[in-house]
Design a protein around this motif. Structure first.
Motif, PDB file in Angstrom:
ATOM      1  N   ILE A   1       7.220  27.021 -45.843  1.00 14.38           N
ATOM      2  CA  ILE A   1       8.608  27.760 -46.115  1.00 14.38           C
ATOM      3  C   ILE A   1       9.688  27.533 -45.463  1.00 14.38           C
ATOM      4  N   LEU A   2       9.422  27.468 -44.083  1.00 15.37           N
ATOM      5  CA  LEU A   2      10.789  27.370 -43.019  1.00 15.37           C
ATOM      6  C   LEU A   2      10.695  25.980 -42.599  1.00 15.37           C
ATOM      7  N   SER A   3       9.571  24.910 -43.205  1.00 12.91           N
ATOM      8  CA  SER A   3      10.045  23.403 -42.602  1.00 12.91           C
ATOM      9  C   SER A   3       9.741  23.371 -41.134  1.00 12.91           C
ATOM     10  N   VAL A   4       9.275  23.915 -40.365  1.00 15.97           N
ATOM     11  CA  VAL A   4       8.770  23.525 -39.123  1.00 15.97           C
ATOM     12  C   VAL A   4       7.945  22.318 -39.137  1.00 15.97           C
ATOM     13  N   LYS A   5       8.430  21.230 -38.492  1.00 15.19           N
ATOM     14  CA  LYS A   5       7.883  20.120 -38.326  1.00 15.19           C
ATOM     15  C   LYS A   5       6.308  20.167 -37.881  1.00 15.19           C
ATOM     16  N   GLU A   6       5.333  19.463 -38.647  1.00  9.61           N
ATOM     17  CA  GLU A   6       4.115  19.549 -37.897  1.00  9.61           C
ATOM     18  C   GLU A   6       3.683  19.055 -36.770  1.00  9.61           C
ATOM     19  N   SER A   7       4.536  18.216 -36.262  1.00 13.60           N
ATOM     20  CA  SER A   7       4.564  17.630 -35.049  1.00 13.60           C
ATOM     21  C   SER A   7       4.639  18.654 -33.867  1.00 13.60           C
ATOM     22  N   THR A   8       5.964  19.617 -34.332  1.00  8.95           N
ATOM     23  CA  THR A   8       6.196  20.555 -33.515  1.00  8.95           C
ATOM     24  C   THR A   8       5.023  21.645 -33.072  1.00  8.95           C
ATOM     25  N   ILE A   9       4.361  21.947 -34.294  1.00 16.94           N
ATOM     26  CA  ILE A   9       3.027  23.198 -34.260  1.00 16.94           C
ATOM     27  C   ILE A   9       2.110  22.292 -33.265  1.00 16.94           C
ATOM     28  N   LYS A  10       1.602  20.922 -33.976  1.00 17.19           N
ATOM     29  CA  LYS A  10       0.648  20.490 -33.115  1.00 17.19           C
ATOM     30  C   LYS A  10       0.946  20.021 -31.573  1.00 17.19           C
ATOM     31  N   GLU A  11       1.961  19.517 -31.363  1.00 20.93           N
ATOM     32  CA  GLU A  11       2.495  19.217 -30.008  1.00 20.93           C
ATOM     33  C   GLU A  11       3.042  20.381 -28.871  1.00 20.93           C
ATOM     34  N   MET A  12       3.698  21.163 -29.638  1.00 19.85           N
ATOM     35  CA  MET A  12       4.346  22.336 -28.568  1.00 19.85           C
ATOM     36  C   MET A  12       3.860  23.583 -28.948  1.00 19.85           C
ATOM     37  N   GLY A  13       3.201  23.890 -30.147  1.00 21.09           N
ATOM     38  CA  GLY A  13       2.812  25.073 -30.488  1.00 21.09           C
ATOM     39  C   GLY A  13       3.867  25.920 -31.171  1.00 21.09           C
ATOM     40  N   VAL A  14       3.339  27.100 -31.793  1.00 23.67           N
ATOM     41  CA  VAL A  14       4.471  27.923 -32.226  1.00 23.67           C
ATOM     42  C   VAL A  14       4.916  28.774 -31.241  1.00 23.67           C
ATOM     43  N   VAL A  15       4.599  28.984 -29.990  1.00 22.79           N
ATOM     44  CA  VAL A  15       5.050  29.803 -28.930  1.00 22.79           C
ATOM     45  C   VAL A  15       5.790  28.777 -28.006  1.00 22.79           C
ATOM     46  N   SER A  16       6.901  28.304 -28.731  1.00 24.09           N
ATOM     47  CA  SER A  16       7.727  27.503 -28.068  1.00 24.09           C
ATOM     48  C   SER A  16       9.336  27.207 -28.245  1.00 24.09           C
ATOM     49  N   GLU A  17       9.828  26.582 -27.492  1.00 26.64           N
ATOM     50  CA  GLU A  17      11.316  26.666 -27.629  1.00 26.64           C
ATOM     51  C   GLU A  17      11.937  25.787 -28.861  1.00 26.64           C
ATOM     52  N   GLN A  18      11.054  24.815 -29.066  1.00 24.07           N
ATOM     53  CA  GLN A  18      11.338  23.936 -30.147  1.00 24.07           C
ATOM     54  C   GLN A  18      11.068  24.618 -31.456  1.00 24.07           C
ATOM     55  N   CYS A  19      10.037  25.381 -31.443  1.00 25.45           N
ATOM     56  CA  CYS A  19       9.708  26.171 -32.575  1.00 25.45           C
ATOM     57  C   CYS A  19      10.593  27.299 -33.238  1.00 25.45           C
ATOM     58  N   ALA A  20      11.161  28.032 -32.028  1.00 25.67           N
ATOM     59  CA  ALA A  20      12.256  29.076 -32.092  1.00 25.67           C
ATOM     60  C   ALA A  20      13.420  28.439 -32.675  1.00 25.67           C
ATOM     61  N   LYS A  21      13.722  27.109 -32.189  1.00 29.66           N
ATOM     62  CA  LYS A  21      14.994  26.479 -32.495  1.00 29.66           C
ATOM     63  C   LYS A  21      14.864  26.028 -34.072  1.00 29.66           C
ATOM     64  N   GLU A  22      13.774  25.403 -34.559  1.00 28.91           N
ATOM     65  CA  GLU A  22      13.706  24.738 -35.723  1.00 28.91           C
ATOM     66  C   GLU A  22      14.006  26.082 -36.917  1.00 28.91           C
ATOM     67  N   LEU A  23      13.059  27.336 -36.461  1.00 34.56           N
ATOM     68  CA  LEU A  23      12.705  28.379 -37.373  1.00 34.56           C
ATOM     69  C   LEU A  23      14.545  29.168 -37.517  1.00 34.56           C
ATOM     70  N   ALA A  24      14.960  29.253 -36.244  1.00 37.63           N
ATOM     71  CA  ALA A  24      16.246  29.798 -36.585  1.00 37.63           C
ATOM     72  C   ALA A  24      17.336  28.807 -37.241  1.00 37.63           C
ATOM     73  N   GLU A  25      17.359  27.517 -37.062  1.00 33.80           N
ATOM     74  CA  GLU A  25      18.235  26.521 -37.771  1.00 33.80           C
ATOM     75  C   GLU A  25      17.763  26.527 -39.123  1.00 33.80           C
ATOM     76  N   ASN A  26      16.517  26.555 -39.425  1.00 36.88           N
ATOM     77  CA  ASN A  26      16.130  26.179 -40.969  1.00 36.88           C
ATOM     78  C   ASN A  26      16.394  27.538 -41.775  1.00 36.88           C
ATOM     79  N   VAL A  27      15.805  28.727 -41.276  1.00 31.81           N
ATOM     80  CA  VAL A  27      16.275  30.075 -41.922  1.00 31.81           C
ATOM     81  C   VAL A  27      17.864  29.960 -42.324  1.00 31.81           C
ATOM     82  N   GLN A  28      18.713  29.790 -41.348  1.00 33.84           N
ATOM     83  CA  GLN A  28      19.893  29.969 -41.738  1.00 33.84           C
ATOM     84  C   GLN A  28      20.423  28.919 -42.603  1.00 33.84           C
ATOM     85  N   LYS A  29      19.914  27.719 -42.958  1.00 30.74           N
ATOM     86  CA  LYS A  29      20.319  26.784 -43.740  1.00 30.74           C
ATOM     87  C   LYS A  29      19.610  27.262 -45.100  1.00 30.74           C
TER      88      LYS A  29
END
Lengths: 412, 412
Positions: free
Chosen positions: A314-342
Motif C-alpha cells: 500500500i505504501l510502496s516501500v521498496k522490496e530492497s529497502t525491507i530486505k537490505e536495511m529492514g523496516v527499522v531504518s532511516e531509509q524505510c522511514a523516508k520512503e514511508l513519509a514521502e509515499n504517504v504524502q504523495k
C-alpha cells in the motif's frame, strides 16, 4: 475560602478507579482563586464518612463531595450529611421529573430504585443534572459551605462547570487576585531545566515558580497574588520573559494546551494538510490529531502499516529497502513519509517505524524509532530516537516527538 | 492492617495531575487483603502534612506516602516525617552510587540538588529505585508502619511491586483469606443490571457483590472472606453462576481484562487477522489493538479515511454511494469494511463511519455511527449506534462497540 474535596466510594479505595474528579474540581477552584488544601477519599461507610466530615469542618470552610448520590444501596453521601447536620431529605419535584424524562429519552425502563436519586437536603439549592439522574446540592450552614456532586465525571463536570461555579461565586468575598500561567516545555528534563533557572526559583516570592514533570514534558507554573489583575499580569510577564531567555528553545505553549493542539492550530494557520504512515504507533498519531474538533481541515488520513506487506503493497516501500536495511531504518522511514504524502496528496507526510517493545526487532533493541517528516518541496528529514520506556510509553513518546518535529519544521 | 495512602504534592491540589498512585497502591493492597480506608492528598507544606500524619496515625496502622522525595526545594516528605518522628536523615551509600550511575547511564550531567535524594530516614529499610533516583523507605515504630515512595508512577509502581509488597508481607499476621473476582459487562446499564440481580444483592453477606459503572461498562466485584482459599473460591463460584444465569449475555471477561484484550486473545485462538477502515475514530481502534503486545499476529493494518477523497481513492467507496447516500450511511460502512478486508487481505474487515460531533454532518446529529463487520465468507453486518456523549466519548464508545461486535461475531 479554603476547600477540601471529599470523594465517597469504596471503588476508589479498592483501586478500581482513579479520583479524577478531585483533579477536575481543583483545577477549576484554582482559577477561581479558592485554595484547595486537602483531598480525601473514603468508602461507602456511614461512620467513617461522618468522621471525615468532622475533620474537614475543622480545617476547611468549603466541603465538596463527589459520589454516593446514585440509586444503589451503598450510595449514602446525602443520607450521612443529612443525619450529621440534622436535616431532612425531601423529594425534589423537578429532579423527579427529569429522572423520568431521562428514561424516556434513552428509551429504557425506569426501575424503582432510581426515585431515591430525587431526594435532596431540605433547604438546599438544587444543581440540575443534564447528563444523568442524580441532582447536585449546595448548602451553607454555620459559615461552612457544602456542595454535593455526582460521581461519574460525565455528570459531575458539566454540573460543576454550569451550576457549581456560579453558586460558589455568589459566596466569594475575597478581593485578592490570584493569577497563574503555565509554561510548557518538551525535550528537556526537569532537573536540567530547574538548574538552568535555579537562581530565579531561589529568589521567588511573588510570583512563585513551581516546576512539574510528567508525560515526557516539564511545566512551570508561575503564580502571582496581588490586589489587581494588571499588576498580576505584569509580574507574571516579567518572570516569564526571564525564564524564556534561558530555556525558550524547549517552550511550546501555555496553560492547558498540548502539543497536538498547538500542532492543529499551527497547521490551520498555515493552511497545510498532513497524512501519516504509522507502524509501531498503530494509529495513535492520527487518533490524537482527530481528537481535536475541526481536525478535518488539516488532516486527510493515513495508513496503519503494521506488517511489512502493507508497507510494501500500500505504501510502496521498496522490496530492497525491507530486505537490505529492514523496516527499522532511516531509509524505510523516508520512503514511508514521502509515499504517504504523495498517496494522500497532502502537504506534509509523517512516518513512524521502529520497535515499541517489549521484544527487539531486526536486531534493534526496544525503543529504537525512526520518524520521517516529508514536507512538499523540501528535503525529507529523518529523526532517530532511542527510548527507554515501556511499550506503551515508547509509543506515546514517539507520537509526542512526531508532533514536536512537525511543529519545529513549521517554525523553521 | 488498615492502610491510609497519603499523597504529597501541591500539583495534586492545583489539579495538574490525578492521584493515580493511590489507585495503583489500593489495588495491590486489596489483593494482599489489606483494607484501605482513606486516601488523603496534601500540599508541599510542612505544617499541614504533619497534621495529616497525626490524623492518619490515629485511625490507620499503615501509612503509605507518595511524592515529595525529589531533588527540588519543595520536596519535603521525608524531612517532615523525620522531624515528626524525631529521626535523623542520613546518606545512603548505595542510593548515592545509584544516583550517580543513573546520570552516567542516561548521559546527563548530575546537578548538586540531586544528592539530596540519597538522604533516608535513619534505621529504615531502603527500597531501591530502579527507574529513577529517589529511593523509597520502610519503617515501623510504635506499631505503626510507614512507607515512603516516589511520586512519578513510572518509579513508584515498580518499586512498590518489587520491594514494597514483600516488605509489607513480612509484617502481615492476618491469616484471613480475602478473595475478589470482577465480572465485566458491556451493553447493559448499571441500574438495569442491578435490578436484574437485586435479590442477590439484598441477600449478600459473604460473598459481597459491588456494582460499578464506568467507561461504558458495568462491573460486579464479588468478594469473599473466609479461612481458606478453597472455601473462598467455592463461594465466589456459586455467586458468579447465579449472576451469569441472569445477565450472562452481557458478560465478556474477568478482573482487569478489557474488551480489546479479550478480542486479541480470541483472534489469536482462532488464528484470524483483522484490518480496519476508520473515519470518525481516526485510528483509535487500531491504536488500541496495537497497545496489546503481540498484536502483530492478528492485525495487518488499516486506513484512516478521514476525508471522502481517501474513502473513494484508497478504499474504493463508490462515487454514487458518497453522492446518493452520504458517508454516514449503512452502504458506506458496508463498502469500507468489505474493501479494507480485501485490500489488506485479512480475515475480518471492520469500518467506522459517522459523526463524532460536536457539529452534525450530512444532516445527521452528532453520535450517529455506522459500523461494518465483514468476515470472509459471511454476509457483511452493519450496526447503527445513536450515542449521546461528547466528541471524545462518542469516539471511545464507538471503538468499544467495534471490539464487542467482533467478539460476538467470533462467538456465533
Amino acid at each position: 475560602m479554603n476547600a477540601e474535596i471529599i470523594a465517597v466510594g469504596s471503588e476508589l479505595l479498592l483501586g478500581q478507579i482513579a479520583n479524577t474528579n478531585a483533579q477536575f474540581i481543583s483545577k477549576q477552584l484554582a482559577e477561581l482563586g479558592v485554595n484547595v488544601f486537602y483531598h480525601t477519599a473514603v468508602g461507602d461507610n456511614h461512620n467513617r464518612l461522618e468522621q471525615v466530615i468532622k475533620i474537614a469542618e475543622s480545617r476547611s470552610d468549603l466541603l465538596i463531595f463527589t459520589g454516593g448520590l446514585g440509586p444503589t444501596k451503598d450510595d449514602l453521601t446525602k443520607e450521612t450529611i443529612a443525619k450529621h447536620m440534622g436535616l431532612e431529605l425531601v423529594f425534589d419535584k423537578e429532579a423527579l421529573e427529569s429522572i423520568k424524562e431521562y428514561f424516556i429519552k434513552t428509551n429504557r425502563k425506569m426501575t424503582e430504585n432510581n426515585k431515591k436519586q430525587a431526594l435532596v437536603l431540605d433547604g438546599c439549592k438544587v444543581l440540575s443534572n443534564n447528563h444523568g439522574m442524580a441532582p447536585g446540592m449546595f448548602l451553607t450552614k454555620n459559615n461552612c459551605h457544602y456542595m454535593l456532586l455526582p460521581g461519574p465525571p460525565s455528570e459531575m463536570q458539566p454540573m460543576f462547570a454550569t451550576y457549581g461555579i456560579s453558586a460558589l461565586q455568589e459566596k466569594l468575598t475575597n478581593k485578592e487576585v490570584i493569577l497563574s500561567r503555565v509554561l510548557r516545555f518538551f525535550g528537556i528534563g526537569e532537573s536540567l531545566l530547574e538548574t538552568k533557572i535555579e537562581d530565579l526559583i531561589d529568589a521567588q516570592a511573588n510570583p512563585t515558580i513551581a516546576p512539574l514533570a510528567g508525560d515526557g514534558e516539564v511545566t512551570l507554573r508561575i503564580t502571582s497574588k496581588t490586589d489587581s489583575m494588571e499588576t498580576a499580569e505584569e509580574l507574571i510577564q516579567e518572570t516569564e520573559q526571564k525564564i524564556l531567555e534561558r530555556v525558550g528553545e524547549y517552550f511550546y505553549g501555555y496553560d492547558d494546551t498540548t502539543l497536538v493542539q498547538e500542532l492543529v492550530r499551527k497547521l490551520k494557520e498555515k493552511e497545510l494538510t498532513v497524512a501519516a504512515a504509522e507502524s509501531l504507533t498503530g494509529g495513535m498519531f492520527q487518533q490524537e490529531l482527530t481528537s481535536v474538533a475541526g481536525a478535518g481541515s488539516i488532516f486527510k488520513g493515513g495508513v496503519v502499516c503494521y506488517t511489512n506487506e502493507v508497507k510494501r503493497d500500500i505504501l510502496s516501500v521498496k522490496e530492497s529497502t525491507i530486505k537490505e536495511m529492514g523496516v527499522v531504518s532511516e531509509q524505510c522511514a523516508k520512503e514511508l513519509a514521502e509515499n504517504v504524502q504523495k498517496l494522500l496528496n497532502s502537504d506534509i507526510g509523517i512516518s513512524f517505524t521502529g520497535v515499541a517493545g517489549p521484544d527487539e526487532l531486526e536486531g534493534h533493541p526496544a525503543g529504537t524509532v525512526y520518524l520521517g517528516i516529508a514536507v512538499k518541496g523540501k528535503a525529507t528529514a529523518v529523526e532517530k530516537l532511542m527510548l527507554a520506556g515501556t511499550r506503551e510509553g515508547n509509543r506515546k513518546r514517539t507520537v509526542r516527538y512526531g508532533q514536536y518535529f512537525i511543529l519545529k519544521a513549521l517554525e523553521a
